[in-house]
Design an enzyme around this catalytic site. Structure first.
Site, PDB file in Angstrom:
ATOM      1  N   MET A   1      -3.666   4.511   0.433  1.00 66.11           N
ATOM      2  CA  MET A   1      -4.183   5.044   1.700  1.00 66.11           C
ATOM      3  C   MET A   1      -5.329   6.021   1.477  1.00 66.11           C
ATOM      4  O   MET A   1      -6.179   6.170   2.351  1.00 66.11           O
ATOM      5  CB  MET A   1      -3.062   5.709   2.505  1.00 66.11           C
ATOM      6  CG  MET A   1      -2.143   4.737   3.221  1.00 66.11           C
ATOM      7  SD  MET A   1      -2.982   3.624   4.399  1.00 66.11           S
ATOM      8  CE  MET A   1      -3.546   4.787   5.647  1.00 66.11           C
TER       9      MET A   1
ATOM     10  N   ILE B   1       0.847  -1.190   0.000  1.00 68.45           N
ATOM     11  CA  ILE B   1       0.000   0.000   0.000  1.00 68.45           C
ATOM     12  C   ILE B   1       0.889   1.248   0.000  1.00 68.45           C
ATOM     13  O   ILE B   1       1.987   1.232   0.555  1.00 68.45           O
ATOM     14  CB  ILE B   1      -0.979   0.004   1.206  1.00 68.45           C
ATOM     15  CG1 ILE B   1      -2.054   1.072   1.049  1.00 68.45           C
ATOM     16  CG2 ILE B   1      -0.223   0.129   2.530  1.00 68.45           C
ATOM     17  CD1 ILE B   1      -3.223   0.924   2.018  1.00 68.45           C
ATOM     18  N   CYS B   2       0.423   2.291  -0.653  1.00 65.83           N
ATOM     19  CA  CYS B   2       1.135   3.570  -0.671  1.00 65.83           C
ATOM     20  C   CYS B   2       0.082   4.670  -0.531  1.00 65.83           C
ATOM     21  O   CYS B   2      -0.973   4.433   0.049  1.00 65.83           O
ATOM     22  CB  CYS B   2       1.960   3.729  -1.949  1.00 65.83           C
ATOM     23  SG  CYS B   2       0.988   3.779  -3.458  1.00 65.83           S
ATOM     24  N   ARG B   3       0.344   5.839  -1.061  1.00 64.40           N
ATOM     25  CA  ARG B   3      -0.618   6.926  -0.962  1.00 64.40           C
ATOM     26  C   ARG B   3      -1.780   6.735  -1.931  1.00 64.40           C
ATOM     27  O   ARG B   3      -2.931   6.812  -1.549  1.00 64.40           O
ATOM     28  CB  ARG B   3       0.061   8.260  -1.206  1.00 64.40           C
ATOM     29  CG  ARG B   3      -0.882   9.448  -1.077  1.00 64.40           C
ATOM     30  CD  ARG B   3      -0.222  10.708  -1.510  1.00 64.40           C
ATOM     31  NE  ARG B   3       0.169  10.543  -2.911  1.00 64.40           N
ATOM     32  CZ  ARG B   3       0.491  11.518  -3.718  1.00 64.40           C
ATOM     33  NH1 ARG B   3       0.529  12.736  -3.292  1.00 64.40           N
ATOM     34  NH2 ARG B   3       0.830  11.281  -4.952  1.00 64.40           N
TER      35      ARG B   3
END
Length: 114
Positions: A91, A62-64
């Site tokens: 996110m 997961i990232c932004r």
């Protein structure tokens, strides 16, 4: 490469998988999923190993927004990872789904990842 929703990621991370946050430490500090493990994409692309908590386990990256997690999933798969997926929308999608977020003490805008 498989992509899953934030809600699916929460379920998977609650069972056998590790939620691997591939953002940078300053982004992590502003808000991350409970139980997530930090492994910045920049470190992974530099050849660093996965954190011990993620080794030998299914990985949910997961990232932004979903771009870096897709890159991380491709990189980890190329390194031999057999069960690596990424979170569509990152996110941002996690927060929009109303899922829990924790922030490091002193970080600005808790619960609002950049």
């Amino acid at each position: 490469m498989a992509r899953i929703t934030a809600a699916e990621a929460e379920v998977r991370a609650g069972s056998d998988a590790v939620l691997l946050d591939v953002r940078e430490p300053d982004e992590w500090a502003t808000g991350h999923a409970p139980g997530a493990v930090l492994a910045p994409l920049s470190s992974l692309t530099a050849g660093e190993l996965l954190p011990e908590a993620a080794q030998g386990r299914p990985v949910v990256a997961i990232c932004r927004s979903g771009k870096r997690s897709r890159e991380a999933a491709a990189l980890l798969t190329a390194r031999g990872g057999t069960d690596v997926v990424d979170v569509v929308g990152g996110m941002r999608a996690w927060v929009e789904a109303g899922l829990p977020v924790v922030a490091e003490p002193g970080a600005c805008t808790p619960g609002r990842p950049r």
